[in-house]
Design an enzyme around this catalytic site. Sequence first.
Site, PDB file in Angstrom:
ATOM      1  CB  THR A   5      15.716  18.806 -21.167  1.00 45.90           C
ATOM      2  OG1 THR A   5      16.727  19.892 -21.867  1.00 45.90           O
ATOM      3  CG2 THR A   5      15.918  19.241 -19.711  1.00 45.90           C
ATOM      4  CB  THR A   6      17.192  17.571 -26.179  1.00 46.31           C
ATOM      5  OG1 THR A   6      17.267  18.994 -26.270  1.00 46.31           O
ATOM      6  CG2 THR A   6      17.147  17.170 -27.710  1.00 46.31           C
ATOM      7  CB  ILE A  33      25.061  21.893 -24.600  1.00 46.48           C
ATOM      8  CG1 ILE A  33      26.224  21.784 -23.845  1.00 46.48           C
ATOM      9  CG2 ILE A  33      24.086  20.751 -24.343  1.00 46.48           C
ATOM     10  CD1 ILE A  33      26.318  21.434 -22.583  1.00 46.48           C
ATOM     11  CE1 TYR A  54      19.706  24.650 -20.708  1.00 47.10           C
ATOM     12  CE2 TYR A  54      18.962  22.301 -20.357  1.00 47.10           C
ATOM     13  CZ  TYR A  54      19.001  23.484 -21.069  1.00 47.10           C
ATOM     14  OH  TYR A  54      18.123  23.593 -22.143  1.00 47.10           O
ATOM     15  CE1 TYR A  75       3.863  23.920 -11.082  1.00 51.16           C
ATOM     16  CE2 TYR A  75       4.563  23.000  -8.905  1.00 51.16           C
ATOM     17  CZ  TYR A  75       3.584  23.546  -9.583  1.00 51.16           C
ATOM     18  OH  TYR A  75       2.474  23.567  -9.230  1.00 51.16           O
ATOM     19  NE  ARG A 128      10.643  23.365 -22.392  1.00 52.92           N
ATOM     20  CZ  ARG A 128      10.864  22.567 -23.435  1.00 52.92           C
ATOM     21  NH1 ARG A 128      11.611  22.695 -24.624  1.00 52.92           N
ATOM     22  NH2 ARG A 128      10.565  21.086 -23.289  1.00 52.92           N
ATOM     23  CE  LYS A 149      21.600  23.359 -23.113  1.00 53.39           C
ATOM     24  NZ  LYS A 149      20.995  22.103 -23.367  1.00 53.39           N
TER      25      LYS A 149
END
Length: 302
Positions: free
Chosen positions: A50-51, A209, A139, A113, A144, A167
């Site tokens: 996502t980063t 991470i 993750y 979402y 988020r 994660k």
Amino acid sequence: MTVSREQLGGSMVALVTPMHADGSVDWQSLERLVNWHVEQGTHGIVAVGTTGESATLGFREHDEVIERTVEIVDRRVPVIAGTGGNATDEAIRLTRHAQRVGADASLLVCPYYNKPSQEGLYRHFHAIAMAVDIPQILYNVPSRTGVDMLPETVARLAEIDNIVALKEAKGSIERIHDLIEHVGDGMDIYSGDDGTAMESMLVGGKGNISVVANVVPNLMSRMCDAAVRGERETAERLDAEMHGLHSALFLEANPIPVKWALQEMGWIEPGIRLPLTPLADHFHSHVREALQGCGLFDNDAR
């Protein structure tokens, strides 16, 4: 499996995807960044997590960034491909491609979402694991995604052989304790929150991470090594050097601040994709001061 659980862990950078000012992927800067991380002691490279702006890359770009990262790394460290999605079929498609091009493991974010139930989360990750036999790291990042995968659900998933780690980015040491108690030896727990990563590893986590590792790969690598070994005094000293970055790199939504920091350090161009925008001017001094606090500025980090 391409790698064992023992070969994963430590400092795994959630690598940014460098872009030109027009938003196109900057392949030359990607190669430089990956080589720098390997040279600086980063234990693993996460490509298009996502980063890495996975939400704004098209399928073809997503695939190509993973493939090129695998080629550049050339087996020097594990490559973990970000292949999550909020549609199970999409995540399976991305994970299959990552395995096909030689990624060592995949990183699968909780569906965002649509807010699945705990049973929905279990079935989502179970389906991916059954479809693709690559080692998989789950993750959980409730801030988020809008959904929190609970330890009881993680424990069920830990029974699946190729789900090897989680994660956890809730930012709670209590949650890390709870997860370790629930999963036992069934999977490894990594931190996904730089501010609590040291304590997470000191209580039994196996790695981090990291966003902060993008700008201080060697420092983060040494801190993780010390923390995983249980060397509290050394880990605390090294983590204190990064204290300013733990807050400054999250003044706006990740990866906005870290991309600006890398731009200031001379590693990447000022490229980021809408709906993300460049770091607001009034945050520049805060991020710059945090970089200076680590002895980093302009090209000094090279």
